[in-house]
Design an enzyme around this catalytic site. Structure first.
Site, mmCIF file in Angstrom:
data_model
loop_
_atom_site.group_PDB
_atom_site.id
_atom_site.type_symbol
_atom_site.label_atom_id
_atom_site.label_comp_id
_atom_site.label_asym_id
_atom_site.label_seq_id
_atom_site.Cartn_x
_atom_site.Cartn_y
_atom_site.Cartn_z
ATOM 1 N N GLU A 3 -9.696 -0.400 2.693
ATOM 2 C CA GLU A 3 -10.124 -1.761 3.066
ATOM 3 C C GLU A 3 -11.629 -1.819 3.283
ATOM 4 O O GLU A 3 -12.273 -2.827 2.998
ATOM 5 C CB GLU A 3 -9.410 -2.207 4.343
ATOM 6 C CG GLU A 3 -7.981 -2.638 4.094
ATOM 7 C CD GLU A 3 -7.283 -2.978 5.397
ATOM 8 O OE1 GLU A 3 -7.866 -3.709 6.212
ATOM 9 O OE2 GLU A 3 -6.167 -2.477 5.593
ATOM 10 N N SER A 57 0.840 -1.209 0.000
ATOM 11 C CA SER A 57 0.000 0.000 0.000
ATOM 12 C C SER A 57 0.872 1.255 0.000
ATOM 13 O O SER A 57 0.365 2.363 -0.155
ATOM 14 C CB SER A 57 -0.951 -0.006 1.193
ATOM 15 O OG SER A 57 -0.225 -0.100 2.393
ATOM 16 N N HIS A 58 2.176 1.106 0.200
ATOM 17 C CA HIS A 58 3.069 2.274 0.202
ATOM 18 C C HIS A 58 4.206 2.142 -0.802
ATOM 19 O O HIS A 58 5.240 2.777 -0.663
ATOM 20 C CB HIS A 58 3.570 2.558 1.626
ATOM 21 C CG HIS A 58 2.453 3.056 2.477
ATOM 22 N ND1 HIS A 58 1.530 2.204 3.028
ATOM 23 C CD2 HIS A 58 2.058 4.306 2.782
ATOM 24 C CE1 HIS A 58 0.623 2.909 3.669
ATOM 25 N NE2 HIS A 58 0.906 4.190 3.530
HETATM 26 P P1 NDP Z 1 -1.339 -3.459 9.545
HETATM 27 O O1 NDP Z 1 -2.578 -3.493 10.338
HETATM 28 O O2 NDP Z 1 -1.258 -4.282 8.317
HETATM 29 O O3 NDP Z 1 -0.092 -3.881 10.449
HETATM 30 C C1 NDP Z 1 0.237 -3.138 11.585
HETATM 31 C C2 NDP Z 1 1.401 -3.761 12.298
HETATM 32 O O4 NDP Z 1 0.975 -4.957 12.940
HETATM 33 C C3 NDP Z 1 2.574 -4.166 11.397
HETATM 34 O O5 NDP Z 1 3.761 -3.831 12.018
HETATM 35 C C4 NDP Z 1 2.391 -5.672 11.253
HETATM 36 O O6 NDP Z 1 3.634 -6.359 11.040
HETATM 37 C C5 NDP Z 1 1.826 -6.025 12.601
HETATM 38 N N1 NDP Z 1 1.019 -7.243 12.578
HETATM 39 C C6 NDP Z 1 0.052 -7.574 11.696
HETATM 40 N N2 NDP Z 1 -0.487 -8.755 12.022
HETATM 41 C C7 NDP Z 1 0.158 -9.179 13.131
HETATM 42 C C8 NDP Z 1 0.056 -10.347 13.957
HETATM 43 N N3 NDP Z 1 -0.811 -11.294 13.696
HETATM 44 N N4 NDP Z 1 0.882 -10.432 15.002
HETATM 45 C C9 NDP Z 1 1.788 -9.468 15.291
HETATM 46 N N5 NDP Z 1 1.935 -8.356 14.556
HETATM 47 C C10 NDP Z 1 1.126 -8.209 13.492
HETATM 48 O O7 NDP Z 1 -0.932 -1.945 9.167
HETATM 49 P P2 NDP Z 1 -1.865 -0.674 8.954
HETATM 50 O O8 NDP Z 1 -2.888 -1.004 7.923
HETATM 51 O O9 NDP Z 1 -2.341 -0.157 10.252
HETATM 52 O O10 NDP Z 1 -0.803 0.362 8.341
HETATM 53 C C11 NDP Z 1 -0.194 0.060 7.105
HETATM 54 C C12 NDP Z 1 0.854 1.083 6.774
HETATM 55 O O11 NDP Z 1 0.219 2.310 6.434
HETATM 56 C C13 NDP Z 1 1.864 1.415 7.858
HETATM 57 O O12 NDP Z 1 3.138 1.254 7.297
HETATM 58 C C14 NDP Z 1 1.611 2.887 8.185
HETATM 59 O O13 NDP Z 1 2.764 3.631 8.520
HETATM 60 C C15 NDP Z 1 1.052 3.363 6.877
HETATM 61 N N6 NDP Z 1 0.260 4.596 7.009
HETATM 62 C C16 NDP Z 1 0.845 5.793 6.645
HETATM 63 C C17 NDP Z 1 0.140 6.972 6.734
HETATM 64 C C18 NDP Z 1 0.793 8.274 6.391
HETATM 65 O O14 NDP Z 1 0.124 9.282 6.480
HETATM 66 N N7 NDP Z 1 2.062 8.310 6.045
HETATM 67 C C19 NDP Z 1 -1.263 6.992 7.207
HETATM 68 C C20 NDP Z 1 -1.739 5.697 7.623
HETATM 69 C C21 NDP Z 1 -1.016 4.548 7.507
HETATM 70 P P3 NDP Z 1 3.995 -6.938 9.550
HETATM 71 O O15 NDP Z 1 4.339 -5.722 8.725
HETATM 72 O O16 NDP Z 1 5.138 -7.857 9.767
HETATM 73 O O17 NDP Z 1 2.768 -7.632 9.049
#
Ligand code: NDP
Length: 332
Positions: A187, A46-47
């Site tokens: 989503e 997504s990024h």
């Molecule tokens: P997710 O909900 O996909 O994941 C959030 C975190 O939880 C990740 O570090 C992920 O690790 C971890 N995780 C996921 N599943 C598990 C699990 N079962 N057990 C343990 N850890 C878990 O991310 P979001 O959708 O909340 O965010 C996605 C991205 O969007 C981020 O990188 C965020 O910085 C970015 N974002 C940027 C914005 C901006 O303005 N710049 C605004 C909003 C979001 P893993 O990666 O290993 O799956």
């Protein structure tokens, strides 16, 4: 979905060529293209390339300066400010991160306050770089309002991501990077399209009622913070740290000033680096590793960041949405 297979180098070159064709100089294009490639490499899709058309929109409207040179100010022994001068965030980070890492190693803790930069990326590249240097890294940023504070029915917070990275000398850091919204609007829209319900607490209807129907959230409703009023307070903290604390805009101010060209608005980022070596002394890493071993031994548990780090080990090509690749090719 039709896909095109691209090597990591082809992804990098496609992004760089597109940025060069749209007003970036060599340095800005290389640094942003590298961040985009690393997002695709890690499966942080997504990024990755998906964000490129929005960066191009911001470059075309001249909101983003593709030739910007950010400036670093040492404002106190443990505080650095980087004025982005309308650069994209990875460009600003390339100047600020080495400096904040140096200061935190020297003083035990250091803050990097980023101003007037354009962030549309994940935050793990910055926290992970801090942790790779043996320090704890925390970063957060706000955006434009999309999330209602607990109790409200209209948006005030951005999706306000926060990332934390823990160093593990000789091993990959443990990193989480997450929006403080219950779910990304993208989503919710996918759930609507596919006819799935979303969990209660994801968002409200346009009348402010709780719903599990993603259509009612997507069509004029609002997203809620994760974890009810507790997540709402964390989202509020992000507004304050990446806003008032560093002299930058709150999400609602960002929206009022943005030209709505689809590109990332000007904003700030709060980053802190902390030295466990300085605070705890020797042995902190083994102590933390015992904790991670205990945690990982529990059924069903995985460490945050593990999915990305596993993806990173695969050096092969990535399958990218064909429509997106064609759209990007038409931009250069
Ligand atoms: P997710 O909900 O996909 O994941 C959030 C975190 O939880 C990740 O570090 C992920 O690790 C971890 N995780 C996921 N599943 C598990 C699990 N079962 N057990 C343990 N850890 C878990 O991310 P979001 O959708 O909340 O965010 C996605 C991205 O969007 C981020 O990188 C965020 O910085 C970015 N974002 C940027 C914005 C901006 O303005 N710049 C605004 C909003 C979001 P893993 O990666 O290993 O799956």
């Amino acid at each position: 979905m039709n896909t095109v297979s691209l090597t990591l180098n082809e992804i990098l070159e496609l992004a760089k060529k597109t940025l060069l064709a749209n007003g970036c100089d060599e340095e800005n294009a290389s640094i942003l293209a590298d961040t985009i490639m690393r997002a695709e490499r890690d499966g942080s899709v997504s990024h990755g390339l998906f964000r490129l058309p929005a960066y191009v929109a911001g470059l075309k409207s001249k909101k983003i300066n593709g030739k910007a040179r950010p400036e670093l100010e040492n404002v106190a022994p443990s505080i650095i400010k980087v004025l982005g001068n309308n650069a994209v965030a990875p460009m600003v980070l390339s100047l600020g991160l080495p400096a904040v890492i140096d200061l935190a190693k020297k003083n035990g803790v250091a803050v990097l306050a980023i101003k007037n930069s354009h962030h549309m990326a994940a935050l793990w590249p910055e926290t992970e770089a801090i942790a790779e240097a043996g320090l704890v890294g925390i970063a957060c940023t706000s955006y434009k309002p999309a999330v209602a504070p607990a109790g409200a029915t209209k948006p005030l917070y951005g999706t306000n991501p926060i990332s934390f990275a823990w160093p593990r000398p000789g091993k990959t850091p443990v990193v989480y990077d997450m929006a403080t919204a219950s779910m990304a609007m993208g989503e919710v829209q996918i759930a609507k399209r596919e006819g799935h319900k979303v969990p209660l607490g994801t968002g409200l209807t346009k009348e402010g009622k709780e719903t599990t129907d993603p259509g009612e959230i997507a069509d004029g409703g609002v997203i809620l913070p994760f974890g009810g009023y507790k997540g709402s307070s964390i989202a509020m903290m992000v507004e304050l740290l990446a806003g008032a604390l560093i002299g930058e805009n709150f999400s609602f101010e960002t929206a009022a000033k943005d030209n709505n060209d689809g590109g990332p608005p000007s904003g700030g980022e709060f980053i802190i680096a902390i030295s466990p070596e300085k605070i705890s002394g020797k042995g902190w890493d083994k102590h933390a590793d015992q904790f991670f071993s205990k945690m990982s031994a529990m059924d069903g548990v995985r460490l945050p960041g593990e999915r990305r780090h596993k993806n990173r080990l695969d050096k092969g090509p990535r399958n990218i949405n064909e429509e997106l690749v064609n759209k990007i090719k038409s931009l250069s």
